[in-house]
Design an enzyme around this catalytic site. Structure first.
Site: not given
Ligand code: GLN
Length: 492
Positions: A85, A160, A184
């Site tokens: 990532k 994400s 995410s």
């Molecule tokens: N969807 C959640 C957010 O927008 C979690 C994102 C993540 O786990 N990096 O913060």
């Protein structure tokens, strides 16, 4: 490698199968890496799963892995093509966090896990797309454009870590790293039909992982199978003195217990995870999975996590608060984007940040700065920390009665690109994943069926440092079901 697999295209094999093939010299890592690079070149324009492809470096690493294998010095993942990532710093390779702010950032060092994978002989094909600074659940906030779900290219892959998920589902790498601050890893794994593990907070070092919300962030593996996730976690987990929250607990061999029996395993189903908002077809798939566990010897009982509904609001105070502090370093002075011709220092700061950050990131910085400001700190931040403690206590109490908690990973399957424009609706997509981060627990998402031809994820939440148990449960499920073997349609 069994003969039955010798005609299978390389991109359909799991890590465990590829390791066999490499050991038995059915193919070399150089061939395997070439194969994947050619696929990325040919197919990734359909998905946008990579931000950067590092072909030359990958081939060099592949040749080194082949040599190491000939000399009997092969590391645990020697020659296996993975992707990172784009939140993990890679020495000499751009690390953008999918933001204009870091579009020109080339780190002078590797993240801890990047080093670990390199030492294990893994081949990094490139850096995967993601939501900007890991803020999002749909991978639509990337500076480099949205990622498309290989199961249905008009749908989101989740976020994400959506680039990592799409790359694996489109068979453009065999496995990838992700990070999980509120879901995410698990949510994109669920939406793309993959296995994704968020380890216990502190199990995997955060050194060199660009910070979003430091008390919640955790890196972990994204793979096709639980077995492959165990192979990756073996490499990623472990103490690192450069991360002050890194856990000292010994790291077991996560593959050693994959075949343990599930006889007597106590599974808890939180009644709050099966209520309003859950798609009935997802509920059906989860209930069917629970039946499989019963057949494998597990017992099931209903439990309660009474503070569940507070998790999303609590997270959206704590995560933006920490993000606003972490992102204050992007000021145009030290590294990253700098606006053109600043008039003075104030203009440099404000214009750099106004131009360098996207809307969702700005929204979080505003919320976080507000929640931390004098006069509001007690009302919001302190209160959220107190609620966080209650949420954690719910799990501590539940684990007195059961060994593992099961439920859906997401309330809905992958939704259409552009379909959710209201931030609060988007935030609610993480309703089952976020509490796990607030409590610092490990959780695994595994494929458990389909709804409207789109994958459904089952979430298993474990007690602290119970990664081996989660992977064992996931693996046992994958020996009696084949959801994880389905591949997205139209994958060449
Ligand atoms: N969807 C959640 C957010 O927008 C979690 C994102 C993540 O786990 N990096 O913060």
């Amino acid at each position: 490698m069994p003969d039955s697999l010798s005609n299978t295209p390389l991109h359909q094999l799991t890590i465990a199968e590829l390791l066999d093939g490499l050991t038995q010299k059915h193919f070399s890592s150089e061939e395997l890496t070439q194969h994947y690079l050619a696929r990325i070149d040919r197919l990734d324009s359909n998905y946008n799963s990579y931000i950067t492809v590092t072909a030359e470096r990958a081939l060099e690493a592949a040749r080194a892995a082949d040599n190491a294998r000939t000399e009997n010095k092969a590391g645990q993942l020697a020659g296996i093509p993975i992707a990172h990532k784009d939140i993990f710093c890679t020495n000499g390779v751009r690390t953008s966090c999918a933001s204009k702010m870091l579009d020109n950032f080339v780190p002078p060092y590797d993240a801890h896990i990047v080093t670990k994978f390199a030492q294990a002989g893994a081949v990094c094909l490139g850096k995967t797309n993601m939501d900007e600074f890991a803020m999002g659940s749909s991978n639509e906030t990337s500076f480099y454009g949205a990622v498309k779900n290989p199961w249905s290219t008009d749908c989101v892959p989740g976020g994400s870590s959506g680039g990592s998920a799409a790359a694996i589902a489109a068979q453009l790498c065999v496995a990838a790293t992700g990070t999980d601050t509120g879901g995410s890893i698990r949510q994109p794994a669920a939406l793309c039909g993959l296995t994704g593990l968020k380890p216990t907070y502190g199990r995997v070092s955060r050194y060199g992982m660009i910070a979003f919300a430091s008390s919640l962030d955790q890196g972990g593996p994204m793979t096709r199978t639980a077995h492959d996730a165990a192979l990756l976690l073996n490499v990623m987990a472990g103490f690192d003195e450069r991360d002050s929250t890194s856990a000292q607990n010994a790291v077991p061999d996560y593959t050693a217990t994959l075949n343990n029996s599930l006889e007597g395993l106590r599974i808890g189903l939180p009644k709050e995870y099966f209520g309003e908002g859950l798609s009935p077809e997802i509920e059906k798939a989860v209930q069917a999975a629970i039946k499989e566990f019963e057949k494998l010897g597990a017992t099931v009982k209903e439990i309660s996590l009474p503070n569940t509904e507070l998790a999303v609001p609590c997270y959206y105070v704590i995560a933006p608060a920490e993000a606003s502090a972490n992102l204050s370093r992007f000021d145009g002075v030290r590294y990253g984007y700098r606006c053109e011709n600043p008039k003075d220092l104030f203009d440099l700061y404000t214009r750099t940040r106004a131009e360098g950050f996207g809307d969702e990131v700005k929204r979080r910085i505003l919320i976080g700065t507000y929640a931390l400001s004098a006069g509001y700190y007690d009302a919001y931040y302190r209160k959220a920390q107190q609620v966080r403690r209650l949420i954690k206590q719910d799990f501590v109490d539940a684990f007195k009665e059961v060994d593992v908690i099961a439920g859906p990973t997401t309330p809905n399957p992958a939704f259409k690109l552009g379909a959710i424009s209201d931030p609060v609706t988007m935030y609610l997509e993480d309703i089952y994943t976020i509490a796990v981060n607030l409590a610092g627990l490990p959780a695994l998402s595994i494929p458990a069926g389909f709804m409207q031809n789109k994958p459904v994820g089952l979430q298993l939440i474990g007690n602290y440092f119970a990664e081996a148990q989660l992977l064992n449960i996931g693996h046992q499920y994958q020996t009696v079901t084949d959801w994880h073997k389905h591949t997205a349609p139209n994958i060449e």
